[in-house]
Design a protein around this motif. Structure first.
Motif, PDB file in Angstrom:
ATOM      1  N   TRP A  45      -2.902  35.310  23.882  1.00 33.22           N
ATOM      2  CA  TRP A  45      -3.814  34.247  24.302  1.00 33.22           C
ATOM      3  C   TRP A  45      -4.686  34.718  25.468  1.00 33.22           C
ATOM      4  O   TRP A  45      -5.902  34.515  25.477  1.00 33.22           O
ATOM      5  CB  TRP A  45      -3.028  32.993  24.684  1.00 33.22           C
ATOM      6  N   LEU A  46      -4.051  35.354  26.457  1.00 28.23           N
ATOM      7  CA  LEU A  46      -4.802  35.838  27.622  1.00 28.23           C
ATOM      8  C   LEU A  46      -5.798  36.928  27.235  1.00 28.23           C
ATOM      9  O   LEU A  46      -6.919  36.968  27.758  1.00 28.23           O
ATOM     10  CB  LEU A  46      -3.855  36.348  28.710  1.00 28.23           C
ATOM     11  N   MET A  47      -5.413  37.800  26.318  1.00 25.22           N
ATOM     12  CA  MET A  47      -6.321  38.861  25.880  1.00 25.22           C
ATOM     13  C   MET A  47      -7.531  38.272  25.145  1.00 25.22           C
ATOM     14  O   MET A  47      -8.645  38.757  25.297  1.00 25.22           O
ATOM     15  CB  MET A  47      -5.597  39.867  24.968  1.00 25.22           C
ATOM     16  N   ARG A  48      -7.299  37.220  24.361  1.00 20.36           N
ATOM     17  CA  ARG A  48      -8.386  36.579  23.619  1.00 20.36           C
ATOM     18  C   ARG A  48      -9.267  35.712  24.506  1.00 20.36           C
ATOM     19  O   ARG A  48     -10.482  35.694  24.370  1.00 20.36           O
ATOM     20  CB  ARG A  48      -7.803  35.692  22.510  1.00 20.36           C
ATOM     21  N   ASN A  49      -8.649  34.956  25.416  1.00 17.38           N
ATOM     22  CA  ASN A  49      -9.373  33.920  26.143  1.00 17.38           C
ATOM     23  C   ASN A  49      -9.625  34.227  27.622  1.00 17.38           C
ATOM     24  O   ASN A  49     -10.535  33.655  28.203  1.00 17.38           O
ATOM     25  CB  ASN A  49      -8.614  32.592  26.037  1.00 17.38           C
ATOM     26  N   VAL A  52      -7.244  28.806  33.454  1.00 20.21           N
ATOM     27  CA  VAL A  52      -7.469  27.877  34.567  1.00 20.21           C
ATOM     28  C   VAL A  52      -8.164  26.615  34.057  1.00 20.21           C
ATOM     29  O   VAL A  52      -7.784  25.492  34.400  1.00 20.21           O
ATOM     30  CB  VAL A  52      -8.274  28.553  35.695  1.00 20.21           C
ATOM     31  N   ARG A  53      -9.191  26.794  33.215  1.00 24.06           N
ATOM     32  CA  ARG A  53      -9.895  25.642  32.662  1.00 24.06           C
ATOM     33  C   ARG A  53      -8.946  24.762  31.847  1.00 24.06           C
ATOM     34  O   ARG A  53      -8.939  23.546  31.952  1.00 24.06           O
ATOM     35  CB  ARG A  53     -11.062  26.087  31.775  1.00 24.06           C
ATOM     36  N   PHE A  54      -8.090  25.393  31.036  1.00 21.08           N
ATOM     37  CA  PHE A  54      -7.122  24.667  30.222  1.00 21.08           C
ATOM     38  C   PHE A  54      -6.158  23.862  31.106  1.00 21.08           C
ATOM     39  O   PHE A  54      -5.876  22.691  30.835  1.00 21.08           O
ATOM     40  CB  PHE A  54      -6.346  25.648  29.338  1.00 21.08           C
ATOM     41  N   ILE A  55      -5.676  24.471  32.167  1.00 17.40           N
ATOM     42  CA  ILE A  55      -4.750  23.783  33.081  1.00 17.40           C
ATOM     43  C   ILE A  55      -5.448  22.609  33.756  1.00 17.40           C
ATOM     44  O   ILE A  55      -4.883  21.514  33.869  1.00 17.40           O
ATOM     45  CB  ILE A  55      -4.167  24.763  34.113  1.00 17.40           C
TER      46      ILE A  55
END
Length: 119
Positions: free
Chosen positions: A98-102, A108-111
């Protein structure tokens, strides 16, 4: 009174730690957890001081005991690493993918988005 010492048997029940007493004792030796011989127990039973346990374990124990304690800002990297290592392998892979893709900014935005939903 706040409990400060935990047996290997108690710690083996926490997800993210080894599930056997031998595994807990091995991890404790490798990581240098503060220990003492358990009083009133025959044999080599030991218990470990809460201050020497990984941060995710402290958080679990605090939550389980119904207590609250602030997360110390002095060690955020250790907190992140402990939280990550407490995940199963498939969960770790999911986070990495997920981190590699996004990217971190998207995390941070998701949180922030989740926090606004919860509010």
């Amino acid at each position: 009174m706040v409990k400060m010492w935990y047996s290997s048997k108690e710690l083996a029940l926490i997800e993210g730690l080894p599930s056997t007493i031998q595994g807990i004792n091995r991890k404790a030796r490798v990581e240098g957890w503060k220990s003492r011989k358990r009083s009133g127990i025959q044999g080599k039973a030991v218990e470990y001081h809460v201050d020497s346990l990984p941060d995710f374990v402290k958080a679990h124990l605090i939550d389980a005991d119904g207590l609250s304690a602030p997360v110390l800002p002095a060690e955020p990297l250790r907190l992140w690493v402990s939280a990550f290592l407490s995940l199963r392998n498939d969960e770790q892979e999911m986070i990495i993918d997920w981190l590699m893709r996004n990217g971190v900014k998207e995390l941070v935005r998701f949180i922030e988005e989740q926090n606004s939903i919860d509010s």
